[in-house]
Design a protein around this motif. Structure first.
Motif, PDB file in Angstrom:
ATOM      1  N   GLU A 164     -74.015   8.979  -1.226  1.00 22.45           N
ATOM      2  CA  GLU A 164     -73.257   7.619  -1.131  1.00 22.45           C
ATOM      3  C   GLU A 164     -72.371   7.725   0.204  1.00 22.45           C
ATOM      4  O   GLU A 164     -72.032   8.643   0.701  1.00 22.45           O
ATOM      5  CB  GLU A 164     -72.152   7.873  -2.132  1.00 22.45           C
ATOM      6  N   SER A 179     -68.379   2.430   2.379  1.00 23.18           N
ATOM      7  CA  SER A 179     -68.432   1.139   3.391  1.00 23.18           C
ATOM      8  C   SER A 179     -67.228   0.958   3.912  1.00 23.18           C
ATOM      9  O   SER A 179     -66.200   1.408   3.718  1.00 23.18           O
ATOM     10  CB  SER A 179     -68.611  -0.129   2.103  1.00 23.18           C
ATOM     11  N   LEU A 189     -73.345  -0.519   2.006  1.00 26.15           N
ATOM     12  CA  LEU A 189     -73.131  -1.766   1.153  1.00 26.15           C
ATOM     13  C   LEU A 189     -72.025  -2.483   1.357  1.00 26.15           C
ATOM     14  O   LEU A 189     -70.880  -2.096   0.751  1.00 26.15           O
ATOM     15  CB  LEU A 189     -73.588  -1.340  -0.233  1.00 26.15           C
ATOM     16  N   LYS A 241     -71.325  -4.494  -6.618  1.00 30.38           N
ATOM     17  CA  LYS A 241     -71.866  -3.195  -6.466  1.00 30.38           C
ATOM     18  C   LYS A 241     -72.110  -2.663  -8.175  1.00 30.38           C
ATOM     19  O   LYS A 241     -73.241  -2.071  -8.540  1.00 30.38           O
ATOM     20  CB  LYS A 241     -71.078  -2.177  -6.035  1.00 30.38           C
ATOM     21  N   GLU A 294     -77.941   1.485  -3.072  1.00 26.80           N
ATOM     22  CA  GLU A 294     -76.994   1.908  -4.286  1.00 26.80           C
ATOM     23  C   GLU A 294     -77.329   2.910  -5.022  1.00 26.80           C
ATOM     24  O   GLU A 294     -76.546   3.847  -5.408  1.00 26.80           O
ATOM     25  CB  GLU A 294     -76.832   0.210  -5.330  1.00 26.80           C
TER      26      GLU A 294
END
Length: 728
Positions: free
Chosen positions: A397, A400, A418, A425, A500
């Protein structure tokens, strides 16, 4: 009664000159329409004025004289202002200036010098358009311009009255198209038309020879301001919004023509990869700032670009030649690995080795051609060193960026970014849970599952249905409420879902598919083949895997080779397009190497003809020598008999030439003035008059020429006496 030769009056010649000037102006404005110089309104105005001046010349005659008195200063003011406002741009105001001058010269009364100015201004328009666009249309326009300009110069010479001549004011009120056309038709002489056609053919032949022999000269590099740039199509630029690529699909015009080793060299599902977009935000894909600058992007001036991605064992020297139409994009189609890429000249390029993207410094208006050796179609692209070093050591991950720090992440981290709200999300997470079922998948398996999910829930359409939800990303809104969408929506949805799920993904735009032209054996890609697809990073293979999630493009398995049937172009449109590829091969792509090869070929052909001619003369000489040594030999009598028969036939044709010509003219129903007896009598009269011979036979010749029609039997004694008079 003698038949008088029909001639145009001075007034009619002036009318013809003015109308031909309007035709030249229309042709020159037509040639400028292919240039993107922000002068379309001026060209439309010029074309309309030229059409009115040609069809309704009476309206032009009613313009007050005072207008021409003030037109010069006003035009000078407009032209000067235009140049000042457009500094440093040079070509657009220059084109507008020429258009204004043509309009003025076309409408105003003209003398000899101003008539020549019209021809030169129109020639400038045609030539500048040809130099900047190098299109096949230029060849058609110059072939139309040359005979029309030659005819106008001929009329100008007929009206030349010296330096003291003043502009002639034409009385258009008495002009009638019907009577004018009849008069011009009666004046036309077949001999003059044939002579002009022969002269024009000679000019074309000499021009072609000069084109072959003249050393190559690159206008764009020698005169930099002649290199015009334009805007790329929105779907092939660094910033692509949803629907930009799909808009291009409504255009059926040709985008690429590709000369390749053979039809079998094209992949069953060819993807012509052009541009990679790594940054996404609010329904917009673009190239991130980090990928636009160093160290990822290399700015160089190169003639050749070699690649080490293709092993030496796979290099066979197979040559691909790409012809990309102007106004498409500054990024070049490169579907995969290659051995060597070559331009026609030293070229300013922007090379991005990490993402295998090659761009020019600007979008040209004319056709751009380049050659590639040993080109392959890749379904996987090896990741670069920087990409591997960062992506292989990342957690699943990436945070952002906060608002105001959108460019904090640099490539390749942008392929995991993202930039959207938490509810959006969450929607992506729910869909990913349904796709994977909680299992951990590799990139290939995840791509297969996600593509199948999108195909089950959505259909393809150029008119997508989206119900926007407050605070949601547009692609996420489509995933929640839509049922059909275009390729950008499918590719965008796949990218957001992959990011994602922790897979780096990026959008790729270019062309997919094409057709084969069977007339000239080359591949054609049209704008309707514009497409967007995805590349997902496979950490196991350290490569970017091509995935096309749009329905109807093949299998949902990215590893499976799609077997499709080749489309073929035929009919009238394919024939016209084959002329264009010949133009690009023989003219646009004609460089010094081709020039040397063509000159050598011409030299070899001429030498072969010379050797064959010498051998033929030698054989005839040997036969003649053999016959002289044995004239009565049976084998020697046959060619002698054939020679005697040929002489007898030629003598009979010569003696009966008047009768044969008379039979031909009676069959063609030609007017009496073209009767062979009358024409021969006229020739003898001219020859006798030129030598100053005054005899009684002159009156007899005049009777044959202008009197009642006579047969050859009656005229033959007169011709004999005329020949005797000439000999004396």
């Amino acid at each position: 009664m003698a038949n008088k030769q029909v001639r145009l009056s001075t007034e009619e010649l002036h009318e013809l000159k003015q109308l031909m000037g309007a035709l030249l102006a229309m042709l020159s404005f037509w040639s400028l329409f292919s240039l993107d110089v922000e002068s379309m309104s001026m060209l439309l105005l010029g074309g309309a004025v030229a059409l009115v001046a040609f069809c309704c010349p009476r309206w032009v005659a009613r313009i007050p004289t005072l207008v021409w008195r003030w037109a010069g200063p006003v035009m000078l003011l407009l032209i000067g202002t235009d140049f000042i406002l457009n500094i440093p741009e040079f070509i657009p105001p220059l084109v507008r200036m020429v258009v204004l001058l043509i309009i003025y010269r076309m409408l105003a009364p003209r003398n000899l010098r101003e008539d020549k100015q019209v021809i030169l201004l129109c020639l400038f328009c045609v030539v500048i358009s040809g130099v900047l666009t190098v299109s096949l249309l230029f060849a058609v326009q110059i072939l139309l311009f040359a005979p029309l300009a030659m005819a106008l110069l001929f009329v100008i010479c007929l009206l030349d009255r010296g330096k003291e001549a003043k502009p002639h004011v034409i009385d258009w009120e008495q002009f009638q198209w019907s009577s004018f056309i009849r008069r011009v038709w009666r004046v036309l002489d077949l001999r003059i038309i044939l002579l002009c056609a022969a002269m024009f053919a000679l000019v074309v032949a000499v021009s072609s020879l000069l084109f072959i022999l003249t050393p190559r000269f690159d206008f764009n590099r020698a005169i930099p301001f002649l290199e015009l740039s334009t805007q790329a199509r929105s779907g092939f630029s660094e910033d692509v919004r949803l629907g930009d690529v799909s808009e291009i699909q409504e255009d059926n015009s040709v985008a690429l023509r590709i000369d390749l080793p053979g039809m079998e060299a094209v992949s069953a599902a060819p993807y012509w990869r052009m541009l990679v977009l790594d940054k996404y935000s609010d329904g917009r894909f673009r190239v991130s700032h980090s990928l636009r600058a160093k160290p990822f992007r290399i700015f160089e001036e190169r003639r050749e670009l070699s690649s080490t991605a293709l092993p030496l064992s796979q290099r066979r020297g197979e040559l691909w030649t790409f012809y990309m139409e102007g106004g498409i994009s500054r990024y070049l189609p490169l579907p995969g690995d290659y051995g060597l890429l070559r331009f026609q000249k030293l070229q300013n390029i922007e090379w991005v080795p990490e993402v295998k993207v090659l761009g020019l410094d600007s979008v040209g208006q004319n056709v751009f051609s380049y050659q590639v050796e040993d080109l392959k179609f890749n379904s996987r692209f090896a990741a670069g060193e920087r990409e591997r070093a960062i992506l292989d050591s990342l957690p699943l991950e990436v945070e952002s960026p906060v608002e105001g720090e959108e460019e904090r992440l640099a490539y390749p981290l942008t392929t995991l970014e993202l930039s959207m709200s938490a509810p959006s999300k969450d929607v992506l997470g729910v869909i990913n849970q349904e796709i994977s079922g909680g299992a951990e998948l590799n990139a290939a398996d995840y791509s297969r599952a996600t593509t199948s999910y999108l195909w089950q829930h959505f259909a393809y359409s150029l008119m997508p249905d989206i119900e926007w939800f407050m605070g949601n990303d547009p692609i996420v809104s489509w995933l929640e409420s839509g049922s059909q969408g275009h390729c950008e929506l499918f590719a965008g949805a796949f990218i957001l879902l992959a990011r994602e799920a922790g897979f780096p993904a990026r959008m790729v735009v270019g062309y997919a598919g094409g057709s084969w032209n069977t007339l000239e054996d080359y591949f054609v890609v049209r704008n309707r083949d514009a497409h967007a697809w995805v590349e997902i990073y496979d950490a196991e293979d350290q490569s970017w895997l091509r995935v096309d999630p749009t329905p109807g493009r093949g299998s949902s398995d990215p590893e499976m080779m799609v077997q499709g049937s080749m489309a073929f172009d035929s009919g009238w449109s394919a024939w016209v397009d084959s002329l264009r590829i010949q133009w690009y091969r023989r003219v646009v792509n004609f460089e010094q190497k081709d020039q040397v090869e063509l000159a050598a070929t011409l030299k070899d052909v001429l030498l072969d003809y010379y050797v064959a001619f010498k051998e033929g003369l030698s054989r005839w000489g040997l036969r003649l020598k053999s016959w002289l040594l044995h004239p009565l030999k049976l084998g020697s009598l046959r060619p002698l008999a054939m020679l005697m028969v040929g002489i007898v036939v030629l003598g009979a044709v010569w003696r009966g030439r008047y009768w044969l010509l008379g039979l031909l003219y009676r069959f063609l129903r030609r007017p009496k003035a073209l009767d062979p007896v009358r024409r021969q009598a006229g020739r003898y009269m001219i020859r006798l008059k030129a030598k100053g011979i005054e005899t009684e036979v002159m009156a007899e010749l005049q009777a044959l020429r202008f009197g009642p029609e006579q047969s050859l039997r009656v005229a033959k004694p007169v011709f004999i006496r005329a020949r005797r008079a000439l000999k004396r």
